[in-house]
Design a protein around this motif. Structure first.
Motif, PDB file in Angstrom:
ATOM      1  N   PRO A  20       0.699  -1.444   0.408  1.00  0.00           N
ATOM      2  CA  PRO A  20       0.238  -0.101   0.127  1.00  0.00           C
ATOM      3  C   PRO A  20       0.611   1.338  -0.186  1.00  0.00           C
ATOM      4  CG  PRO A  20      -0.481  -1.374   1.411  1.00  0.00           C
ATOM      5  CD  PRO A  20       0.804  -1.829   1.365  1.00  0.00           C
ATOM      6  N   ILE A  21       0.346   2.396  -1.228  1.00  0.00           N
ATOM      7  CA  ILE A  21       0.868   3.434  -0.615  1.00  0.00           C
ATOM      8  C   ILE A  21       0.865   4.582   0.767  1.00  0.00           C
ATOM      9  CG2 ILE A  21      -0.442   4.622  -1.389  1.00  0.00           C
ATOM     10  CD1 ILE A  21       2.856   5.032  -3.075  1.00  0.00           C
ATOM     11  N   ALA A  22      -0.250   3.389   1.293  1.00  0.00           N
ATOM     12  CA  ALA A  22       0.225   4.165   2.697  1.00  0.00           C
ATOM     13  C   ALA A  22       1.385   4.568   3.513  1.00  0.00           C
ATOM     14  CB  ALA A  22      -1.184   4.110   3.652  1.00  0.00           C
ATOM     15  N   PHE A  23       2.444   3.378   2.869  1.00  0.00           N
ATOM     16  CA  PHE A  23       2.850   3.444   4.319  1.00  0.00           C
ATOM     17  C   PHE A  23       4.644   4.390   3.534  1.00  0.00           C
ATOM     18  CE2 PHE A  23       2.305  -1.330   4.857  1.00  0.00           C
ATOM     19  CZ  PHE A  23       1.233  -1.359   5.361  1.00  0.00           C
ATOM     20  N   ILE A  24       4.696   3.844   2.342  1.00  0.00           N
ATOM     21  CA  ILE A  24       5.090   5.388   1.714  1.00  0.00           C
ATOM     22  C   ILE A  24       5.322   6.834   2.031  1.00  0.00           C
ATOM     23  CG2 ILE A  24       5.983   6.824  -0.882  1.00  0.00           C
ATOM     24  CD1 ILE A  24       6.962   3.052   0.505  1.00  0.00           C
ATOM     25  N   GLN A  25       3.725   7.121   2.216  1.00  0.00           N
ATOM     26  CA  GLN A  25       3.177   8.850   2.923  1.00  0.00           C
ATOM     27  C   GLN A  25       3.935   8.442   4.356  1.00  0.00           C
ATOM     28  OE1 GLN A  25      -0.919   7.634   2.046  1.00  0.00           O
ATOM     29  NE2 GLN A  25      -0.647   8.493   0.301  1.00  0.00           N
ATOM     30  N   ALA A  26       3.197   7.306   4.823  1.00  0.00           N
ATOM     31  CA  ALA A  26       3.729   7.705   6.339  1.00  0.00           C
ATOM     32  C   ALA A  26       5.351   7.212   6.262  1.00  0.00           C
ATOM     33  CB  ALA A  26       4.209   6.196   7.061  1.00  0.00           C
ATOM     34  N   ILE A  27       6.695   7.157   6.044  1.00  0.00           N
ATOM     35  CA  ILE A  27       8.208   7.785   4.709  1.00  0.00           C
ATOM     36  C   ILE A  27       7.793   9.137   4.585  1.00  0.00           C
ATOM     37  CG2 ILE A  27       9.913   6.912   4.124  1.00  0.00           C
ATOM     38  CD1 ILE A  27       9.412   4.247   3.752  1.00  0.00           C
ATOM     39  N   ASP A  39      11.797  13.193  -1.943  1.00  0.00           N
ATOM     40  CA  ASP A  39      11.675  13.902  -3.266  1.00  0.00           C
ATOM     41  C   ASP A  39      12.822  12.535  -3.825  1.00  0.00           C
ATOM     42  OD1 ASP A  39      10.649  15.803  -2.430  1.00  0.00           O
ATOM     43  OD2 ASP A  39       9.734  16.276  -4.598  1.00  0.00           O
ATOM     44  N   ASP A  40      14.167  12.705  -3.032  1.00  0.00           N
ATOM     45  CA  ASP A  40      15.293  12.023  -3.976  1.00  0.00           C
ATOM     46  C   ASP A  40      15.409  10.349  -3.562  1.00  0.00           C
ATOM     47  OD1 ASP A  40      18.023  12.197  -4.576  1.00  0.00           O
ATOM     48  OD2 ASP A  40      19.266  11.977  -3.251  1.00  0.00           O
ATOM     49  N   ALA A  41      14.673   9.859  -2.318  1.00  0.00           N
ATOM     50  CA  ALA A  41      14.658   9.233  -1.786  1.00  0.00           C
ATOM     51  C   ALA A  41      13.551   8.367  -2.518  1.00  0.00           C
ATOM     52  CB  ALA A  41      14.722   9.396  -0.235  1.00  0.00           C
ATOM     53  N   LEU A  42      12.505   8.917  -2.907  1.00  0.00           N
ATOM     54  CA  LEU A  42      11.413   8.407  -4.277  1.00  0.00           C
ATOM     55  C   LEU A  42      12.222   8.346  -5.742  1.00  0.00           C
ATOM     56  CD1 LEU A  42       8.367  11.204  -3.239  1.00  0.00           C
ATOM     57  CD2 LEU A  42       8.633   8.572  -2.349  1.00  0.00           C
ATOM     58  N   LYS A  43      13.118   9.384  -5.613  1.00  0.00           N
ATOM     59  CA  LYS A  43      13.705   8.446  -7.116  1.00  0.00           C
ATOM     60  C   LYS A  43      14.450   7.608  -6.916  1.00  0.00           C
ATOM     61  CE  LYS A  43      16.463  11.211 -10.422  1.00  0.00           C
ATOM     62  NZ  LYS A  43      17.113  12.688 -10.504  1.00  0.00           N
ATOM     63  N   GLN A  44      14.926   7.623  -6.021  1.00  0.00           N
ATOM     64  CA  GLN A  44      15.881   6.579  -5.876  1.00  0.00           C
ATOM     65  C   GLN A  44      15.255   5.492  -6.428  1.00  0.00           C
ATOM     66  OE1 GLN A  44      20.121   7.077  -4.015  1.00  0.00           O
ATOM     67  NE2 GLN A  44      19.795   8.857  -3.321  1.00  0.00           N
ATOM     68  N   ALA A  45      14.379   5.158  -5.426  1.00  0.00           N
ATOM     69  CA  ALA A  45      13.243   3.752  -5.279  1.00  0.00           C
ATOM     70  C   ALA A  45      12.368   3.866  -6.406  1.00  0.00           C
ATOM     71  CB  ALA A  45      12.850   4.003  -3.641  1.00  0.00           C
ATOM     72  N   GLN A  46      12.653   4.314  -7.067  1.00  0.00           N
ATOM     73  CA  GLN A  46      11.785   4.498  -8.930  1.00  0.00           C
ATOM     74  C   GLN A  46       9.865   4.649  -8.171  1.00  0.00           C
ATOM     75  OE1 GLN A  46      13.497   1.444 -11.060  1.00  0.00           O
ATOM     76  NE2 GLN A  46      15.293   2.032 -10.659  1.00  0.00           N
ATOM     77  N   ILE A  47       9.735   5.809  -7.323  1.00  0.00           N
ATOM     78  CA  ILE A  47       8.459   5.831  -7.088  1.00  0.00           C
ATOM     79  C   ILE A  47       8.145   7.114  -7.505  1.00  0.00           C
ATOM     80  CG2 ILE A  47       6.713   6.103  -5.097  1.00  0.00           C
ATOM     81  CD1 ILE A  47       8.663   4.013  -3.729  1.00  0.00           C
ATOM     82  N   GLU A  48       7.157   6.881  -8.832  1.00  0.00           N
ATOM     83  CA  GLU A  48       6.304   8.407  -8.830  1.00  0.00           C
ATOM     84  C   GLU A  48       6.406   9.383  -8.120  1.00  0.00           C
ATOM     85  OE1 GLU A  48       6.859   9.541 -11.923  1.00  0.00           O
ATOM     86  OE2 GLU A  48       8.398   8.185 -13.116  1.00  0.00           O
ATOM     87  N   PRO A  49       7.001  10.631  -7.722  1.00  0.00           N
ATOM     88  CA  PRO A  49       6.217  10.968  -6.610  1.00  0.00           C
ATOM     89  C   PRO A  49       4.241  11.901  -6.827  1.00  0.00           C
ATOM     90  CG  PRO A  49       7.868  12.268  -7.296  1.00  0.00           C
ATOM     91  CD  PRO A  49       8.134  11.299  -8.632  1.00  0.00           C
ATOM     92  N   LYS A  50       3.774  11.070  -8.038  1.00  0.00           N
ATOM     93  CA  LYS A  50       2.981  11.739  -7.991  1.00  0.00           C
ATOM     94  C   LYS A  50       1.325  11.101  -7.076  1.00  0.00           C
ATOM     95  CE  LYS A  50       2.489   9.665 -12.816  1.00  0.00           C
ATOM     96  NZ  LYS A  50       1.586   9.519 -14.302  1.00  0.00           N
ATOM     97  N   LYS A  53      -0.194  10.912  -3.493  1.00  0.00           N
ATOM     98  CA  LYS A  53      -1.127  12.017  -3.668  1.00  0.00           C
ATOM     99  C   LYS A  53      -2.540  10.415  -4.293  1.00  0.00           C
ATOM    100  CE  LYS A  53       0.562  15.631  -3.055  1.00  0.00           C
ATOM    101  NZ  LYS A  53       0.076  16.137  -1.469  1.00  0.00           N
ATOM    102  N   LYS A  54      -1.958   9.743  -4.724  1.00  0.00           N
ATOM    103  CA  LYS A  54      -3.219   8.974  -4.767  1.00  0.00           C
ATOM    104  C   LYS A  54      -3.785   7.796  -3.767  1.00  0.00           C
ATOM    105  CE  LYS A  54      -2.383   8.991  -9.857  1.00  0.00           C
ATOM    106  NZ  LYS A  54      -2.348   8.363 -11.098  1.00  0.00           N
ATOM    107  N   ASN A  55      -4.558   7.075  -2.792  1.00  0.00           N
ATOM    108  CA  ASN A  55      -4.491   6.657  -1.968  1.00  0.00           C
ATOM    109  C   ASN A  55      -4.470   4.944  -2.169  1.00  0.00           C
ATOM    110  OD1 ASN A  55      -4.357   8.450   0.173  1.00  0.00           O
ATOM    111  ND2 ASN A  55      -6.424   9.060  -0.543  1.00  0.00           N
ATOM    112  N   ASN A  56      -5.022   5.299  -3.414  1.00  0.00           N
ATOM    113  CA  ASN A  56      -5.243   3.572  -3.800  1.00  0.00           C
ATOM    114  C   ASN A  56      -3.636   2.214  -4.669  1.00  0.00           C
ATOM    115  OD1 ASN A  56      -5.688   5.226  -5.818  1.00  0.00           O
ATOM    116  ND2 ASN A  56      -7.138   4.120  -6.931  1.00  0.00           N
ATOM    117  N   ALA A  57      -3.284   3.350  -4.822  1.00  0.00           N
ATOM    118  CA  ALA A  57      -1.840   3.418  -5.613  1.00  0.00           C
ATOM    119  C   ALA A  57      -1.199   2.050  -4.792  1.00  0.00           C
ATOM    120  CB  ALA A  57      -1.021   4.418  -5.732  1.00  0.00           C
ATOM    121  N   ARG A  58      -0.512   1.214  -5.766  1.00  0.00           N
ATOM    122  CA  ARG A  58       0.851   0.342  -4.446  1.00  0.00           C
ATOM    123  C   ARG A  58       1.895   0.349  -5.227  1.00  0.00           C
ATOM    124  NH1 ARG A  58      -3.915  -0.435  -2.459  1.00  0.00           N
ATOM    125  NH2 ARG A  58      -4.587  -2.020  -2.167  1.00  0.00           N
TER     126      ARG A  58
END
Length: 345
Positions: A20-27, A39-50, A53-58
């Motif tokens: 669940p994206i909820a765990f990324i939101q918590a980070i 932002d940089d951590a998201l980029k290195q983990a290849q997770i789109e910043p957008k 914002k999507k609560n149903n994302a995985r």
């Protein structure tokens, strides 16, 4: 989580996106709490910043492993903002090291729970056993806020992952109980925990067969150093090998021969499908026929050494239809005929 090795190398975001994206939101909230950008951590983990914002994302297990490791290093907090004080780099590795010399998993987990209380008193962990069921419980001593779900799930999954690693065995859960209400992504919990998950429970806990507590600890310092290179795998990915299953099968074959005439009867007695039984035994490097032969051999040796029963009777008690097939099998096991074995002993 047990601390990973201090690397920041990225890898392709392989696998199915089920976390669940909820765990990324918590980070991300932990970064914000420290006045830092994620932002940089998201980029290195290849997770789109957008996706934040999507609560149903995985995201995938690999992406979860990468961003968790990066965040632990950048925040110098293996608790990722969960607790009232940071858990410096290496804290969870220290817990595992303190449990490494335990003779059994039961003692190792008890030590792990006790030592966790030295790191933080925001949560309390305990291990109990009753009526053949082991319960690993997490009690919240203070309000965890936006980190509550991520903290509870992560700590419980990490404890389970450590237990599996220490014994080199999969430990299937009979039930997971969580005090919070089912989140919007409750459907993902079948991936986070096997067995049924119950929300709005009276306590946060994992339950499993207490027989696993008697398994020996199979790891040493060298294995720990190797494990710490990618320790987060213990939390984000399931362990496959089940060492207790082999002992259960062996015990059933010896004590309940009426349930071991064929794979179907044995699997039903063990509350699993024949296919699952064969697959899990194969993962453990065993087979049903090997275990049958082993139990028969041990039984035959005992009867030959401790009794004066004729071979025909021993053959029947061991599970052979006739004396000739028993003699042939015994020779293949020991290299000796039954009578020669008895006389030499």
């Amino acid at each position: 989580m047990v601390s990973p090795s201090p690397t920041t190398e990225t890898a392709p975001a392989l696998g199915r996106a089920e976390t669940p994206i909820a765990f990324i939101q918590a980070i991300a909230a932990a970064y914000e709490q420290r006045g830092l950008r994620v932002d940089d951590a998201l980029k290195q983990a290849q997770i789109e910043p957008k996706l934040i914002k999507k609560n149903n994302a995985r995201v995938t297990a690999m992406q979860m492993e990468l961003i968790s490791g990066l965040a632990m290093q950048e925040l110098d907090d293996e608790g990722l903002g969960w607790f009232s004080r940071r858990l410096p780099w290496g804290s969870y590795g220290m817990l595992v090291r303190a449990s490494l010399t335990s003779p059994t998993l039961g003692l190792a987990l008890a030590r792990w729970c006790r030592h966790h209380g030295l790191l933080t008193d925001d949560i309390q962990l305990s291990l109990t056993e009753r009526n053949g069921v082991a319960t690993l419980q997490l009690d919240e001593a203070r309000y965890l806020g936006v980190f509550r779900e991520f903290c509870v799930v992560s700590v419980l999954r990490n404890a389970l992952g450590v237990a599996c690693w220490l014994t080199d065995s999969r430990i299937p859960l009979t039930a997971t109980h969580l005090r919070f209400a089912p989140p919007a992504h409750a459907d993902s919990y079948h991936v986070l925990f096997d067995g049924p998950t119950h929300f709005n429970a009276t306590a946060n806990c994992l339950q499993f067969d207490a027989g696993y507590l008697a398994l020996p600890v199979r790891r040493d310092e060298a294995a720990l150093q190797q494990m710490l290179q990618r320790a987060l795998l213990l939390t984000v990915r399931p362990y496959r090998r089940d060492r207790l299953l082999v002992e259960k099968v062996r015990q059933t074959l010896a004590q309940h021969p009426e349930h071991s005439r064929n794979a179907e009867d044995l699997a039903a007695w063990l509350n699993m499908s024949p296919r699952t039984l064969h697959r899990q035994l194969q993962e453990e490097g065993a087979s049903l026929q090997q275990l049958k032969d082993s139990v028969r051999e041990q039984r035959a040796r005992a009867l030959l050494l401790r009794t004066n029963k004729p071979l025909k009777q021993i053959a029947a008690e061991v599970g052979f239809s006739n004396e000739k097939s028993f003699i042939r099998a015994f020779k293949s096991w020991t290299g000796q005929a039954p009578e020669a074995f008895r006389q030499s002993a």
